[in-house]
Design a protein around this motif. Structure first.
Motif, PDB file in Angstrom:
ATOM      1  N   ASP A   1       0.970  -1.248   0.090  1.00 27.26           N
ATOM      2  CA  ASP A   1      -0.066  -0.041   0.077  1.00 27.26           C
ATOM      3  C   ASP A   1       0.783   1.463  -0.059  1.00 27.26           C
ATOM      4  OD1 ASP A   1      -1.875   1.909   0.113  1.00 27.26           O
ATOM      5  OD2 ASP A   1      -2.601   1.349   2.404  1.00 27.26           O
ATOM      6  N   HIS A   2       0.486   2.031  -0.895  1.00 27.36           N
ATOM      7  CA  HIS A   2       1.364   3.382  -0.987  1.00 27.36           C
ATOM      8  C   HIS A   2       1.179   4.344  -0.117  1.00 27.36           C
ATOM      9  CE1 HIS A   2       3.517   2.790  -4.564  1.00 27.36           C
ATOM     10  NE2 HIS A   2       2.538   2.016  -5.328  1.00 27.36           N
ATOM     11  N   GLN A   3      -0.195   4.007   0.672  1.00 25.40           N
ATOM     12  CA  GLN A   3      -0.340   5.228   1.785  1.00 25.40           C
ATOM     13  C   GLN A   3       0.084   4.648   3.050  1.00 25.40           C
ATOM     14  OE1 GLN A   3      -1.598   8.081   1.138  1.00 25.40           O
ATOM     15  NE2 GLN A   3      -1.359   7.246  -1.226  1.00 25.40           N
ATOM     16  N   SER A   4       1.022   3.700   3.097  1.00 27.76           N
ATOM     17  CA  SER A   4       1.358   3.051   4.438  1.00 27.76           C
ATOM     18  C   SER A   4       2.098   3.981   4.963  1.00 27.76           C
ATOM     19  CB  SER A   4       2.208   1.705   4.205  1.00 27.76           C
ATOM     20  OG  SER A   4       3.090   1.714   5.279  1.00 27.76           O
ATOM     21  N   PRO A   5       2.106   4.184   6.615  1.00 26.43           N
ATOM     22  CA  PRO A   5       2.785   5.070   7.519  1.00 26.43           C
ATOM     23  C   PRO A   5       4.439   4.980   7.074  1.00 26.43           C
ATOM     24  CG  PRO A   5       1.227   3.672   8.809  1.00 26.43           C
ATOM     25  CD  PRO A   5       1.272   3.270   7.504  1.00 26.43           C
ATOM     26  N   THR A   6       4.674   3.854   6.712  1.00 26.69           N
ATOM     27  CA  THR A   6       6.178   3.354   6.330  1.00 26.69           C
ATOM     28  C   THR A   6       6.750   4.315   5.245  1.00 26.69           C
ATOM     29  OG1 THR A   6       5.975   1.563   7.591  1.00 26.69           O
ATOM     30  CG2 THR A   6       8.089   2.087   6.810  1.00 26.69           C
ATOM     31  N   THR A   7       5.637   4.557   4.245  1.00 30.25           N
ATOM     32  CA  THR A   7       6.228   4.955   2.739  1.00 30.25           C
ATOM     33  C   THR A   7       7.371   6.076   2.926  1.00 30.25           C
ATOM     34  OG1 THR A   7       3.989   4.550   2.094  1.00 30.25           O
ATOM     35  CG2 THR A   7       5.360   5.732   0.698  1.00 30.25           C
ATOM     36  N   PRO A   8       7.118   7.111   3.888  1.00 27.88           N
ATOM     37  CA  PRO A   8       7.989   8.169   3.875  1.00 27.88           C
ATOM     38  C   PRO A   8       9.738   7.586   4.083  1.00 27.88           C
ATOM     39  CG  PRO A   8       6.195   9.145   4.891  1.00 27.88           C
ATOM     40  CD  PRO A   8       6.168   7.627   4.592  1.00 27.88           C
TER      41      PRO A   8
END
Length: 1511
Positions: free
Chosen positions: A1266-1273
């Motif tokens: 998922d691109h909206q995951s909190p870990t994306t940044p």
């Protein structure tokens, strides 16, 4: 360019006839301890207009003992020369301009007591010593003359200003002689009249005897005094007057032509003004004189209490004088004056300079007799410095001379505005602390354990706490009251109470409203609140956080404990230092980063300073105490113990440290970077303080008796001296005075120390001629070497301030030793003789009744008379007559034949004879015969002559007599140092407790424990007390293993483990960890095992480290970290990338499998070595490690520590991968990469990428989904760093002299005649070290035809990810803030320098420094407006920083949380590659890079390179 640091110098030496002098032009010098301090007076002092016109300009260093004499050369053209005499036996001639020795001599064999440079012969020095020997030394011809005039102690001497051969000498017994040195010291006049020490001799400034109107017939009370040698034919040319001052309280004026006294001035008793000294101290008199130049009718003298008098000599029949500073109260000296000297300044002012016992140097205007200025000085070590938080600029100084000084450092008119407080102190002031809010309230602590409170705005004596510490007060702190302090009602509670930490290891809480009440030992509250059963550590430092909610205690074992109010709950223990903690300092609460207030810096007896960030611990408020073993920052550089720390109130994270290596160091703690180093002191630094108003100014105090004010911007050095420089500094310090060696070394007493500030570092020695200790202060304090914290036994209190006690036992030992030596000497003197045969036979037993026997061997007549007297006595039926009784009494030996009474008399006489002849045992036997056993025992006990035999017979006299006799014998044995035998006798009468206590009090712990164990119940508390007492002493002496046994015996297993670990070596730590594990102290065991493993890690002993970690189950996670670290280190070594390839590494025999990917190798070893294969086990290990937080890295982080922290993050990442927790895996990997990036270690960063991301980040992107995951940044940041590393590798592959085919490019060769010069960036990134690019020479060579491979194209396309506009904007705002802060710092520095320029420049153009300052402000350092060269105003800087902070606030937290590679740096590299190799970088990317540079570049580095590329 600038002034030398302002300083408070050591006190001028006392009881010397000439220890200060001055020359025209304004140069004054005074002897202090082993040096001479030079002071420039008048216009040449270059001080700020309006302030006192003087400045300490330097020091003459070279003597090793006290300087006893100082004199300038008063010949024009030679004012730069001066001479000193010292107790080290030398006379040195100095050049004050170079501050070096020109020449010296050591002609005197005895202590030099007087010195003078001839005012008429420019190279003649005359000196005298305590045995009466005078030496004349001619400097230019290096010649000398020995004169011995009188066998008396010389006190002073003065050469005549009118006749080059005449010298006047004053002696201790009051004699004054005038000698002619051209006639081998022939006595011209012997002047008798004084009857005590001659302190000063002054010649009249004008020759002849017409200048005073003294009639020949005057002074009829003065008798004509014959000379030592009457020389009628050779009178002194024209004659001259001579003045002498004596301890007999008189000044006498002598006529040299008549050789007699012509005037006597008796000192007046003046009413004491000001009451500046302790009235209970009887002060001796010192009478010094000065005869002003060109003023023969005026004479200046000192008086009883420090007053100065100007005598009018015009009318000899009137004793008329004028008091100096008569109109001004408190301007006079408060103690006796020792030296006076005149000085003519450059502007022709006539000044008089005086030195005194009150430790002030005063300058007087001779025209007005008023005091111009005062230079205070220190008479002891500067132990403590403290700035008042309320009265800004008031600096309190605690010194070893028993006085507290309050220095108003911001006084405009007076640079040395110092008030002195001495009442109630009477001891070395070792600690000071101002009340945070109450004006003028100063707490002080002393080396004798006293704690007091001064109100500095009143003249009242201080309040003294009724509870004393047993040893030196180490530190004081104000903090909120904790419970259990009996403060009466709730309304009576003060908001702040005073805490004091003493050398015995106790912290006391004092109620400032009721110091007469008992202070509260906070250990009781700590023990109760935290349910602690083990022995509490010995406290050595206390520090409260500024908000009053957290208290830190530093301990002797190096640990620091953090407690939370109100009940002092222990929330954290820091196990970092492993030696005694000397100082703790909390960061201030104001500043641009409030979180920095959680920083706590600490220094100990090892040289490293540790800074800890306690924000997480304090805010989380853990249920059970947390143990911290990793510092937030480590500051290494000092080479000796750290004694004091202070945070800058003007900067964020800037710290100053004081050390025994003789230097003070300023640190940028956030970057772990040393900024500047001050080396002005000549001793070990003891205290430090940052000026509250001037960010460039720091005050430091040391054991060289000095307090320096110095500027950080003016220091040449950036870090403490290492190697040779450090040795030189040590030599410089060792040149300070040492106590004179005693002729015979006596038994020594060990004195406990903290930072050697309570142990006799200052020995105030006074010779017989130097007077008593006054106000607890003697004339000179000299340093005792730190390596020998011992005091000679038997030194009287008049010699030393330190309490020195000698036991009768030790004195008895001395006596017996001396006696034995005498016997040996006698035996050596007499040649051995053969013994006669009679002596060889067995010696006959001594007679019990020798007197009776001798009376029975008298003449026949006497024997016949005995028979008659005996017959008369036996057969006389009537009462015996008086004459018969007298006969019987005289013939006592007849008692053997008469009645019992006469027999008793005979026994009594015989007994007395035995005692007189030294045979008490025979006397005792006679008394036994008589049946008086009790009397025998009493007599023997009184005389200390009880024996084993007598005590053995005592039961005959009854049980009580026997018990009494045994007790008396035990006391007698104690006096004879036979404590064990005494204890055995006490056991015989069942006094077990007394026997044990006797042995314990005399340190026979082993024997005491044996007896207690054998005779007392196992649970008896005495036994535990014995173990703990012995353990504490053993611990102090460094016998840690035996101390641990004692603590185990006392069932204090926790303390046993702690003391074993104290040594800090691997073996001790391992044993301590095993011991803690055995006894169930699991947390301690884990901490010690980890410490042991870390020590082994430093030695690269991987096997030992793993074995140490096996000791505790809770360290399984750490075993995984160490395993990964070992595999990574081995991997780096194989690739020869580690910093130092060590063949001594001891690796574990784990399967290599180097062909497999690195992560698979790690998990395989974990599975085989640690049986780690299930998700549950991985999760458990992850939980163990997750709570451990390491601080961020800096460029100064040591490489081994950096690798360990990186491997910790990597271990978390691998564990997360194994349980498919990809969010944590990404964050762990990113933390490891960021650590290597922040430390500037590009190689490690690339190795992490190649080992853990061999295929790039694509697989992680797939796992995250998922691109909206909190870990994306976090993932985007990790991917950016990966591409950033690839980009650099790509660029470097192109930058070599001959680029070859690689994974990214294919190289083809074609011949060409021209080679384009490639443009290289000089310094693309401030963080990275760029490769050196070499440029090929233009000649016929092969041109490379480079083409991108498919992978190269993919890599360059991926670089688009680096063009993050959000990150570029954030980084630009952060750069702006850093740039503004740097500009502000530079403005402050430039302002300081311009101020110094103004104060020192005397040129015609006063605006020149201002112009220079403006130019420097608009110099390239001010990068924002460098093109226009315009200075930046403060409002503009404030506006910029506000705007930047607003911009940062708008960015989402996800962007700010995770770092990102420098976007503009990446733009520059891509533009550079594109400009060199056309077609490599697309036009679209180049356009985008240029737009980002134009939009977000505000620094000169990027702009300059961008312009270079776009030309």
């Amino acid at each position: 360019m600038g002034q030398e640091p302002r300083m408070l110098p050591p006190s001028p030496n006392w009881y010397c006839s000439r220890c200060s002098d001055a020359v025209p032009g304004g140069l004054f010098g005074f002897a202090a301890r082993t040096s001479v301090f030079l002071v420039r007076v008048g216009p040449g002092a270059d001080v700020i207009p309006g302030t006192s016109p003087f400045r300490v300009i330097g020091e003459l260093v070279g003597h090793t003992e006290r300087v006893s004499g100082f004199t300038f050369c008063h010949h024009p053209g030679q004012y730069n020369l001066c001479a000193t005499s010292s107790d080290d036996g030398t006379v040195k001639i100095w050049d004050v301009e170079t501050k070096t020795v020109v020449t010296e001599h050591a002609l005197h064999q005895h202590t030099i007591s007087a010195l003078h440079w001839s005012p008429l012969v420019k190279d003649l020095l005359v000196s005298g010593d305590e045995k009466g020997v005078v030496f004349c030394y001619w400097l230019n011809r290096n010649d000398s003359q020995h004169l011995f005039i009188e066998p008396r102690t010389i006190f002073c001497l003065t050469c005549s200003p009118h006749h080059e051969d005449l010298v006047a000498i004053g002696y201790k017994d009051g004699i004054v002689v005038i000698i002619d040195i051209s006639k081998k010291g022939e006595v011209i006049h012997r002047l008798r009249g004084h009857d005590d020490e001659i302190h000063s001799i002054a010649w009249c400034p004008l020759p002849g005897e017409d200048c005073l109107s003294i009639n020949q017939g005057e002074n009829s009370e003065e008798l004509e005094i014959p000379n030592g040698k009457v020389i009628a034919q050779t009178p002194v040319k024209k004659g001259c007057y001579l003045a002498t001052g004596s301890k007999d309280q008189t000044i006498r004026i002598w006529s040299c032509s008549r050789g007699r006294g012509v005037m006597t001035l008796k000192l007046p008793f003046l009413k004491r003004r000001g009451g500046g000294i302790d009235p209970t101290v009887k002060e001796r008199l010192w009478l010094t004189l000065h005869w002003p130049k060109g003023q023969p009718t005026q004479l200046v003298s000192s008086c009883f209490g420090g007053e100065l008098l100007l005598w009018d000599l015009t009318q000899s029949w009137r004793r008329k004088y004028t008091l100096f500073s008569a109109s001004s109260e408190g301007q006079n000296h408060s103690r006796i004056v020792f030296n006076l000297c005149s000085l003519q300044t450059e502007d022709d002012k006539q000044l008089l300079l005086s030195t005194s016992m009150d430790r002030d140097v005063k300058c007087w205007d001779m025209a007005t007799l008023e005091c111009c200025w005062t230079l205070p000085s220190l008479g002891g070590f500067a132990y403590s410095l403290a700035f008042s938080p309320v009265d800004t600029g008031c600096l309190a100084i605690g010194a070893g001379d028993g006085m507290i000084r309050i220095w108003n450092t911001f006084s405009i008119k007076n640079n040395y505005d110092v008030k002195i407080f001495w009442q109630g102190v009477k001891s070395k002031v070792t600690a000071l602390c101002w009340h945070p809010t109450k004006e003028g309230c100063l707490a002080f602590g002393t080396d004798d354990g006293k704690v007091g409170l001064y109100d500095t705005y009143s003249n009242k004596p201080p309040q003294i706490s009724s509870t004393y510490h047993k040893k030196t007060v180490y530190s004081l702190a104000w903090g909120p009251p904790v419970p259990s302090m009996t403060l009466g009602g709730e309304g009576d509670r003060p908001s702040l109470t005073l805490y004091s930490c003493g050398g015995e290891g106790i912290v006391l809480q004092h109620n400032p409203w009721k110091l007469s009440g008992e202070a509260f030992d906070i250990n009781k509250l700590i023990r109760d609140t935290n349910s602690i059963k083990y022995k509490l550590p010995v406290h050595t430092e206390i520090s409260w956080k500024a908000d009053g909610k957290i208290m830190a205690l530093g301990n002797e074992d190096g640990s620091i404990e953090i407690f939370k109010v109100p009940n002092l709950k222990l929330i954290c223990t820091i196990q970092q230092h492993h030696k005694l903690v000397n100082t703790i300092s909390w960061h201030h609460e104001y500043g641009s980063q409030p979180e920095l207030s959680y920083l706590m810096a600490s220094g100990s007896n090892n040289a490293v300073i540790y800074v800890h960030n306690l924000q997480t611990v304090i805010e989380s408020n853990p249920e059970s105490p947390v143990t911290i073993t990793e510092p937030y920052r480590s500051l290494s550089g000092h080479t000796a113990k750290v004694t004091s720390l202070a945070w800058s109130p003007h900067h964020d994270g800037r710290l100053i440290s004081a050390s025994y290596d003789g230097t003070a160091q300023v640190w940028d703690t956030l970057q772990e970077e040393p900024l500047c180093n001050f080396r002005g002191h000549r001793g070990r630094l003891l205290c430090i303080a940052w000026s509250p108003l001037d960010p460039d100014c720091i005050y430091s105090g040391a054991d060289d008796f000095c307090v320096y004010k110095w500027l950080t911007s003016m220091q040449e050095h950036s870090r403490p001296p290492q190697g040779k420089k450090s040795i030189e500094l040590e030599k410089k310090r060792l040149s300070q005075p040492k106590p004179k060696p005693k002729k015979k070394k006596k038994p020594i007493l060990r004195v406990p120390v903290k930072q050697e500030l309570c142990n006799g570092n200052e020995e105030e020695s006074i010779k017989e001629s130097l007077g008593p200790v006054e106000n607890g202060v003697s004339d000179q304090e000299t340093e005792e070497e730190a390596r020998e914290p011992e005091l000679p036994c038997g030194v009287t209190s008049a010699v030393s301030k330190e309490p020195v006690i000698c036991t009768p036992a030790s004195l008895g030992f001395e006596k017996s030793k001396v006696t034995i030596n005498n016997k040996v000497t006698l035996l050596k003197k007499e040649a051995p003789k053969e013994k006669p045969e009679a002596l060889i036979k067995k010696r006959k037993a001594r007679s019990m009744l020798p007197l009776s026997t001798s009376l029975d061997h008298r003449s026949k007549e006497e024997l016949h008379q005995d028979c008659l007297v005996l017959a008369t006595a036996k057969h006389s039926r009537a009462e015996p007559k008086e004459d018969m009784s007298a006969d019987l009494e005289q013939r006592f030996h007849l008692g053997l034949f008469t009645d019992r009474a006469t027999l008793y008399r005979m026994i009594e006489v015989e007994g007395k004879g035995h005692l007189e002849n030294g045979h008490p045992e025979l006397f005792h036997q006679l008394m036994l015969w008589k049946g008086d056993l009790k009397g025998v025992l009493q007599t023997a006990a009184e005389r200390g002559e009880l024996t084993d035999n007598l005590v053995a017979m005592a039961p005959v006299a009854g049980y009580h007599v026997w018990v009494w006799a045994v007790e008396a014998f035990a006391k007698q044995l104690c006096f004879q140092d036979q404590y064990v035998k005494a204890a055995s006798h006490l056991l015989s009468i069942h006094k077990v407790y007394d026997a044990v206590e006797l042995l314990k009090s005399n340190h026979f712990y082993r024997e005491a424990i044996a007896i207690a164990k054998a005779r007392l119940r196992p649970e008896d508390p005495i036994l535990k007390d014995l173990y703990l007492s012995w353990g504490a002493i053993l611990e102090k002496d460094g016998h840690y293993a035996l101390a641990a046994k004692c603590y185990l015996g006392a069932t204090s297993a926790y303390d046993a483990a702690k003391v074993l670990a104290k040594k800090g070596d691997v073996a001790s730590l391992r044993t301590a960890a095993e011991l803690a594990s055995i006894v169930g102290e699991n947390e301690l065991s884990a901490t010690l095992a980890l410490r042991c493993a870390q020590e082994l890690l430093l030695a690269r002993n991987w096997v030992g480290a793993q074995e140490a970690l096996q000791l505790h189950e809770s360290l399984k996670g750490q075993r995984l970290v160490f395993c990964l670290l070992e595999l990574l280190s081995k991997h780096l070594e194989e690739k020869q990338l580690s910093e130092g390839k060590s063949s001594s590494s001891s690796y574990n025999a784990w399967p290599a499998g180097s062909e497999r990917p690195f992560v698979e190798r790690v998990t395989a070893v974990w599975k085989s070595a640690f049986s780690l294969d299930s998700p549950e086990q991985y999760q458990a290990a992850f939980q163990q490690l997750q709570d451990i937080k390491y601080p961020s890295a800096t460029s100064n982080t040591p490489s081994k520590q950096l690798l360990l922290h990186i491997c910790h993050d990597l271990t978390l990442a691998v564990l997360s991968q194994q349980v498919a927790s990809w969010d944590e895996a990404v964050e762990g990997l990113l933390r490891a990469v960021i650590r290597s990036y922040n430390s500037g270690n590009f190689t490690i960063m690339q190795e992490v990428h190649s080992a853990f991301l061999p295929e790039g980040c694509d697989h992680l992107r797939d796992k995250l989904g998922d691109h909206q995951s909190p870990t994306t940044p976090a993932f985007k940041s990790l991917e950016a760093f990966f591409i950033y590393g690839r980009l650099y590798e790509f660029w470097w592959s192109l930058s070599g002299p001959c680029p070859e085919s690689s994974v990214w490019v294919r190289a083809a060769h074609r011949r060409t005649t021209s080679v384009e010069q490639s443009q290289q960036l000089d310094n693309v990134s401030p963080e990275e070290t760029d490769p050196k690019a070499s440029q090929p020479e233009p000649s016929r060579t092969l041109e490379l035809d480079l083409r991108l491979t498919e992978e190269g194209e993919q890599m360059l396309n991926a670089c688009k990810e680096l063009f993050s506009e959000k990150h570029a904007g954030l980084q630009n705002a952060q750069r702006t803030i850093a740039e503004v802060q740097e500009t502000l710092a530079e403005m402050i520095r430039q302002h300081q320098k311009s101020q110094l320029c103004k104060s020192t420049a005397n040129g015609p153009d006063k605006n020149e420094p201002e112009q220079e300052a403006e130019q420097s402000l608009s110099s390239p350092q001010n990068q924002c407006k460098e093109e226009k060269n315009e200075p930046v105003s403060l409002p503009e800087l404030t506006k910029r920083i506000t705007e930047a902070n607003e911009r940062i606030a708008k960015f989402p937290e996800s962007i700010k949380t995770w770092p990102f590679p420098d976007v503009l740096e990446c733009c520059l590299i891509l533009l550079h590659i594109g400009s060199q190799y056309s077609g490599f970088v697309t036009q679209e990317m180049q356009q985008q890079a240029q737009e980002l540079l134009q939009k977000y570049d505000s620094t000169k580095v990027y702009k300059r390179h961008y312009q270079t590329l776009c030309m």
